[in-house]
Design a protein around this motif. Structure first.
Motif, PDB file in Angstrom:
ATOM      1  N   GLU A  27       0.820  -1.093   0.089  1.00  0.00           N
ATOM      2  CA  GLU A  27      -0.011   0.140  -0.108  1.00  0.00           C
ATOM      3  C   GLU A  27       0.807   1.128  -0.054  1.00  0.00           C
ATOM      4  O   GLU A  27       0.537   2.302  -0.736  1.00  0.00           O
ATOM      5  CB  GLU A  27      -0.778  -0.195   1.402  1.00  0.00           C
ATOM      6  CG  GLU A  27      -2.186   0.814   1.424  1.00  0.00           C
ATOM      7  CD  GLU A  27      -2.783   0.572   2.592  1.00  0.00           C
ATOM      8  OE1 GLU A  27      -3.839   1.339   2.727  1.00  0.00           O
ATOM      9  OE2 GLU A  27      -2.586  -0.142   3.461  1.00  0.00           O
ATOM     10  N   GLN A  30       2.114   2.051  -3.478  1.00  0.00           N
ATOM     11  CA  GLN A  30       1.192   2.508  -4.149  1.00  0.00           C
ATOM     12  C   GLN A  30       0.913   4.155  -3.934  1.00  0.00           C
ATOM     13  O   GLN A  30       0.867   4.929  -4.832  1.00  0.00           O
ATOM     14  CB  GLN A  30      -0.110   1.826  -4.095  1.00  0.00           C
ATOM     15  CG  GLN A  30      -0.062   0.623  -4.948  1.00  0.00           C
ATOM     16  CD  GLN A  30      -1.421  -0.314  -4.856  1.00  0.00           C
ATOM     17  OE1 GLN A  30      -2.293  -0.235  -3.905  1.00  0.00           O
ATOM     18  NE2 GLN A  30      -2.054  -0.242  -5.977  1.00  0.00           N
ATOM     19  N   GLU A  31       0.853   4.265  -2.592  1.00  0.00           N
ATOM     20  CA  GLU A  31       0.485   5.682  -2.014  1.00  0.00           C
ATOM     21  C   GLU A  31       1.754   6.705  -2.584  1.00  0.00           C
ATOM     22  O   GLU A  31       1.552   7.835  -3.031  1.00  0.00           O
ATOM     23  CB  GLU A  31       0.671   5.765  -0.629  1.00  0.00           C
ATOM     24  CG  GLU A  31      -0.792   5.325  -0.085  1.00  0.00           C
ATOM     25  CD  GLU A  31      -1.909   6.199  -0.061  1.00  0.00           C
ATOM     26  OE1 GLU A  31      -1.681   7.419  -0.048  1.00  0.00           O
ATOM     27  OE2 GLU A  31      -3.020   5.894  -0.514  1.00  0.00           O
ATOM     28  N   GLY A  33       3.571   6.195  -4.811  1.00  0.00           N
ATOM     29  CA  GLY A  33       3.529   6.417  -6.552  1.00  0.00           C
ATOM     30  C   GLY A  33       2.334   7.585  -6.815  1.00  0.00           C
ATOM     31  O   GLY A  33       2.646   8.202  -7.572  1.00  0.00           O
ATOM     32  N   GLU A  34       1.311   7.465  -6.122  1.00  0.00           N
ATOM     33  CA  GLU A  34       0.172   8.236  -6.403  1.00  0.00           C
ATOM     34  C   GLU A  34       0.636   9.722  -5.846  1.00  0.00           C
ATOM     35  O   GLU A  34       0.412  10.860  -6.520  1.00  0.00           O
ATOM     36  CB  GLU A  34      -0.803   8.005  -5.856  1.00  0.00           C
ATOM     37  CG  GLU A  34      -1.726   6.847  -6.481  1.00  0.00           C
ATOM     38  CD  GLU A  34      -3.000   6.418  -5.792  1.00  0.00           C
ATOM     39  OE1 GLU A  34      -3.436   6.893  -4.746  1.00  0.00           O
ATOM     40  OE2 GLU A  34      -3.217   5.182  -5.772  1.00  0.00           O
ATOM     41  N   ARG A  35       1.118   9.888  -4.755  1.00  0.00           N
ATOM     42  CA  ARG A  35       1.511  11.236  -4.104  1.00  0.00           C
ATOM     43  C   ARG A  35       2.628  11.891  -4.838  1.00  0.00           C
ATOM     44  O   ARG A  35       2.801  13.207  -4.868  1.00  0.00           O
ATOM     45  CB  ARG A  35       1.865  11.144  -2.514  1.00  0.00           C
ATOM     46  CG  ARG A  35       0.302  10.554  -1.786  1.00  0.00           C
ATOM     47  CD  ARG A  35       0.942  10.906  -0.179  1.00  0.00           C
ATOM     48  NE  ARG A  35      -0.277  10.052   0.196  1.00  0.00           N
ATOM     49  CZ  ARG A  35      -0.574   9.948   1.695  1.00  0.00           C
ATOM     50  NH1 ARG A  35       0.205  10.962   2.269  1.00  0.00           N
ATOM     51  NH2 ARG A  35      -1.411   9.523   2.172  1.00  0.00           N
ATOM     52  N   SER A  36       3.368  11.043  -5.436  1.00  0.00           N
ATOM     53  CA  SER A  36       4.539  11.953  -6.331  1.00  0.00           C
ATOM     54  C   SER A  36       4.213  12.139  -7.687  1.00  0.00           C
ATOM     55  O   SER A  36       4.990  12.433  -8.491  1.00  0.00           O
ATOM     56  CB  SER A  36       5.766  10.848  -6.215  1.00  0.00           C
ATOM     57  OG  SER A  36       5.604   9.594  -6.867  1.00  0.00           O
ATOM     58  N   GLY A  37       2.791  11.694  -7.880  1.00  0.00           N
ATOM     59  CA  GLY A  37       2.221  12.044  -9.347  1.00  0.00           C
ATOM     60  C   GLY A  37       2.877  11.168 -10.333  1.00  0.00           C
ATOM     61  O   GLY A  37       3.066  11.351 -11.446  1.00  0.00           O
ATOM     62  N   GLY A  38       3.341   9.944  -9.531  1.00  0.00           N
ATOM     63  CA  GLY A  38       3.849   8.869 -10.562  1.00  0.00           C
ATOM     64  C   GLY A  38       5.283   8.990 -10.844  1.00  0.00           C
ATOM     65  O   GLY A  38       5.781   8.249 -11.472  1.00  0.00           O
ATOM     66  N   ARG A  41       8.379   5.654  -7.723  1.00  0.00           N
ATOM     67  CA  ARG A  41       7.512   4.359  -7.149  1.00  0.00           C
ATOM     68  C   ARG A  41       8.679   3.545  -6.613  1.00  0.00           C
ATOM     69  O   ARG A  41       9.238   2.929  -7.377  1.00  0.00           O
ATOM     70  CB  ARG A  41       6.809   3.536  -8.279  1.00  0.00           C
ATOM     71  CG  ARG A  41       5.411   2.979  -7.720  1.00  0.00           C
ATOM     72  CD  ARG A  41       4.976   2.108  -8.739  1.00  0.00           C
ATOM     73  NE  ARG A  41       4.021   1.051  -8.440  1.00  0.00           N
ATOM     74  CZ  ARG A  41       2.967   1.146  -8.136  1.00  0.00           C
ATOM     75  NH1 ARG A  41       2.149   2.191  -8.386  1.00  0.00           N
ATOM     76  NH2 ARG A  41       2.185   0.065  -7.431  1.00  0.00           N
ATOM     77  N   TRP A  89       8.084  12.584  -0.671  1.00  0.00           N
ATOM     78  CA  TRP A  89       7.876  11.851  -2.098  1.00  0.00           C
ATOM     79  C   TRP A  89       8.155  13.213  -2.946  1.00  0.00           C
ATOM     80  O   TRP A  89       8.087  12.834  -4.213  1.00  0.00           O
ATOM     81  CB  TRP A  89       6.861  11.183  -2.371  1.00  0.00           C
ATOM     82  CG  TRP A  89       5.636  11.756  -1.436  1.00  0.00           C
ATOM     83  CD1 TRP A  89       4.789  13.003  -1.951  1.00  0.00           C
ATOM     84  CD2 TRP A  89       5.258  11.338  -0.198  1.00  0.00           C
ATOM     85  NE1 TRP A  89       3.903  13.126  -0.944  1.00  0.00           N
ATOM     86  CE2 TRP A  89       4.079  12.404   0.057  1.00  0.00           C
ATOM     87  CE3 TRP A  89       5.699  10.328   0.691  1.00  0.00           C
ATOM     88  CZ2 TRP A  89       3.621  12.049   1.232  1.00  0.00           C
ATOM     89  CZ3 TRP A  89       4.839  10.427   2.027  1.00  0.00           C
ATOM     90  CH2 TRP A  89       3.827  11.229   2.165  1.00  0.00           C
TER      91      TRP A  89
END
Length: 149
Positions: A27, A30-31, A33-38, A41, A89
């Motif tokens: 998790e 994934q978080e 990855g999402e919070r760094s705008g991809g 990761r 991140w």
């Protein structure tokens, strides 16, 4: 940095995430990855050893939940997280996205390969068309930047 975010970033990111709520290792990946705008990761190979280390240091505890480990900050973990960066991140987001670089490189190679194929086997007319496509693509790429700024 050679495409790996510094280990400190992984550590700081895990602590910052766990301030919100307990999470599984997967998790967290994934978080981030999402919070760094991809842009970043972290790999399981950098996250799981860091979790182990944080647990050894008594900053987090894990509980097995349905075969997965759920990680939670301890008191000392929380105070360390409070002193750490809010969103580590974001630093990575300003860095280089190596997976993205590879994707772009592959796209470039693929394009040149197709172009080379037309150049080797195509008629003069086909070569001319291929050249036009490449030149148009180059202009369009620069226009993307022109639009952004």
């Amino acid at each position: 940095g050679r495409g790996r975010a510094r280990r400190g970033d992984v550590r700081a990111s895990i602590l910052a995430l766990l301030k919100d709520r307990p999470m599984h290792g997967y998790e967290m990946i994934q978080e981030i990855g999402e919070r760094s705008g991809g842009a970043w990761r972290p790999s399981p190979g950098s996250v799981y050893p860091t979790l182990q280390l944080l647990e050894d240091e008594g900053l987090i505890v894990s509980a097995s939940e349905g075969g997965k480990k759920l990680f939670t900050l301890t008191e000392s973990g929380r105070s360390e997280a409070e002193t750490g960066p809010e969103a580590p991140w974001e630093e990575a987001g300003r860095g280089v996205d190596w997976e993205g670089v590879n994707e772009i490189r592959q796209a470039g190679f693929g394009l040149m390969e197709a172009f080379g194929q037309v150049w080797k086997t195509g008629s003069a007319d086909q070569r001319q068309k291929a050249l036009t496509v490449i030149n148009d693509a180059r202009k369009k790429l620069y226009l993307i930047l022109a639009d952004e700024h």
